[in-house]
Design an enzyme around this catalytic site. Sequence first.
Site, PDB file in Angstrom:
ATOM      1  N   LYS A 296       6.635  11.867  -5.416  1.00 19.10           N
ATOM      2  CA  LYS A 296       7.316  10.664  -4.923  1.00 19.10           C
ATOM      3  C   LYS A 296       8.263  10.147  -5.992  1.00 19.10           C
ATOM      4  CE  LYS A 296       5.228   6.326  -5.031  1.00 19.10           C
ATOM      5  NZ  LYS A 296       6.186   5.322  -5.475  1.00 19.10           N
TER       6      LYS A 296
ATOM      7  N   ASP B 250      10.682   6.893  -1.773  1.00 19.55           N
ATOM      8  CA  ASP B 250      10.048   5.575  -1.569  1.00 19.55           C
ATOM      9  C   ASP B 250      11.082   4.469  -1.822  1.00 19.55           C
ATOM     10  OD1 ASP B 250       8.294   3.420  -1.530  1.00 19.55           O
ATOM     11  OD2 ASP B 250       7.326   3.930  -3.432  1.00 19.55           O
TER      12      ASP B 250
ATOM     13  N   LYS C  53      11.782   1.977   0.642  1.00 20.70           N
ATOM     14  CA  LYS C  53      11.380   0.754   1.383  1.00 20.70           C
ATOM     15  C   LYS C  53      12.573   0.014   1.992  1.00 20.70           C
ATOM     16  CE  LYS C  53       7.269  -0.115  -1.510  1.00 20.70           C
ATOM     17  NZ  LYS C  53       7.498   0.795  -2.661  1.00 20.70           N
TER      18      LYS C  53
ATOM     19  N   ASP D 248      16.578  -3.973   6.575  1.00 21.50           N
ATOM     20  CA  ASP D 248      17.924  -4.495   6.850  1.00 21.50           C
ATOM     21  C   ASP D 248      18.067  -4.634   8.363  1.00 21.50           C
ATOM     22  OD1 ASP D 248      20.779  -5.040   6.608  1.00 21.50           O
ATOM     23  OD2 ASP D 248      20.704  -3.993   4.676  1.00 21.50           O
TER      24      ASP D 248
ATOM     25  N   THR E  66       1.093  -5.244  -1.823  1.00 22.01           N
ATOM     26  CA  THR E  66      -0.223  -5.601  -2.375  1.00 22.01           C
ATOM     27  C   THR E  66      -0.100  -6.571  -3.551  1.00 22.01           C
ATOM     28  OG1 THR E  66      -0.119  -3.560  -3.628  1.00 22.01           O
ATOM     29  CG2 THR E  66      -1.485  -3.543  -1.661  1.00 22.01           C
TER      30      THR E  66
ATOM     31  N   ARG F 100      -0.129   7.649 -12.908  1.00 21.41           N
ATOM     32  CA  ARG F 100      -0.511   7.818 -14.317  1.00 21.41           C
ATOM     33  C   ARG F 100      -1.738   8.677 -14.603  1.00 21.41           C
ATOM     34  NH1 ARG F 100       0.544   1.573 -14.968  1.00 21.41           N
ATOM     35  NH2 ARG F 100      -0.076   1.820 -12.784  1.00 21.41           N
TER      36      ARG F 100
HETATM   37  O1  C5P Z   1       0.398   5.185 -11.818  1.00 22.03           O
HETATM   38  P1  C5P Z   1      -0.177   4.745 -10.503  1.00 22.03           P
HETATM   39  O2  C5P Z   1      -1.200   5.709  -9.938  1.00 22.03           O
HETATM   40  O3  C5P Z   1      -0.709   3.325 -10.570  1.00 22.03           O
HETATM   41  O4  C5P Z   1       1.071   4.765  -9.506  1.00 22.03           O
HETATM   42  C1  C5P Z   1       0.958   4.317  -8.186  1.00 22.03           C
HETATM   43  C2  C5P Z   1       2.279   4.432  -7.483  1.00 22.03           C
HETATM   44  O5  C5P Z   1       2.145   3.843  -6.190  1.00 22.03           O
HETATM   45  C3  C5P Z   1       3.448   3.714  -8.136  1.00 22.03           C
HETATM   46  O6  C5P Z   1       4.632   4.457  -7.835  1.00 22.03           O
HETATM   47  C4  C5P Z   1       3.467   2.377  -7.459  1.00 22.03           C
HETATM   48  O7  C5P Z   1       4.743   1.792  -7.429  1.00 22.03           O
HETATM   49  C5  C5P Z   1       3.039   2.752  -6.041  1.00 22.03           C
HETATM   50  N1  C5P Z   1       2.435   1.664  -5.291  1.00 22.03           N
HETATM   51  C6  C5P Z   1       1.308   0.983  -5.693  1.00 22.03           C
HETATM   52  N2  C5P Z   1       0.787  -0.023  -4.951  1.00 22.03           N
HETATM   53  C7  C5P Z   1       1.375  -0.357  -3.800  1.00 22.03           C
HETATM   54  C8  C5P Z   1       2.515   0.314  -3.362  1.00 22.03           C
HETATM   55  C9  C5P Z   1       3.018   1.328  -4.137  1.00 22.03           C
HETATM   56  O8  C5P Z   1       0.761   1.295  -6.734  1.00 22.03           O
HETATM   57  N3  C5P Z   1       0.826  -1.298  -3.073  1.00 22.03           N
END
Ligand code: C5P
Length: 237
Positions: free
Chosen positions: A38, A65, A67, A70, A124, A215
Amino acid sequence: MPQSTPRSPRIIVALDFPDRRPALELIERLDPAACRVKIGKEMFTRYGPPLVEEITRRGFDLFLDLKFHDIPNTTAAACAAAADLGVWMINLHAGGGRKMMATARERLDALAAPPLLIAVTILTSLSREDIAETGLSGEPSDNVQRLARLAADSGMDGVVCSPREASQVRAATNDRFLLVTPGVRPAGSATNDQQRIATPSDALAWGSDYLVIGRPITAAEDPAQALTTIRKEIGEA
Ligand code: C5P
């Protein structure tokens, strides 16, 4: 209509880097048969379609991604432009309403191989007070369920949601509706800034179809090994 898709590989690696080089170095170490990837607004705004092309050329299914949110015509045109890039999944905000989502659906249905079209319900990061300030009453989870139902009724293929909302969203929609869940952490790994996390196997047990994981894989000393360990946990390797 929503296309059916094989779920496996279920892990979508979030390539959140300020620069394209570490992102490309990382995917050199990953197998496109073992994960999807992604990219989001930061990477796409900096590097645009050429980066998308570099990633898809290496055989990866890409979730773009961005989002979108519009007026219906503009959103549908943006979705069509994203589809032209050959990506696997795109998304928009369900808060843009039924007409916006249905127009995007119609536009993509005219294509031979449209990407999956997923909605974001309530970010979230928003608390009850935050959403009240925008004029929405009730708990975030009530709004998530209402918007997920609207997204399903408007022809979306699924939603992005927290693994902890997955079973409620599933109950509010249908079995084919795809649930894409970030906030996933293998047992024992750092939570980073995620608040309400779930392990990969719990997320799947609660109804997730795809796990967005950043991560725990991207910051691992051996990202391929970290991916394999998670795939073993979910019975995929
Ligand atoms: O590093 P990590 O596992 O926390 O990354 C989660 C990914 O999912 C990031 O790209 C973050 O922007 C995305 N994301 C999230 N929570 C959401 C929507 C998207 O962590 N509610």
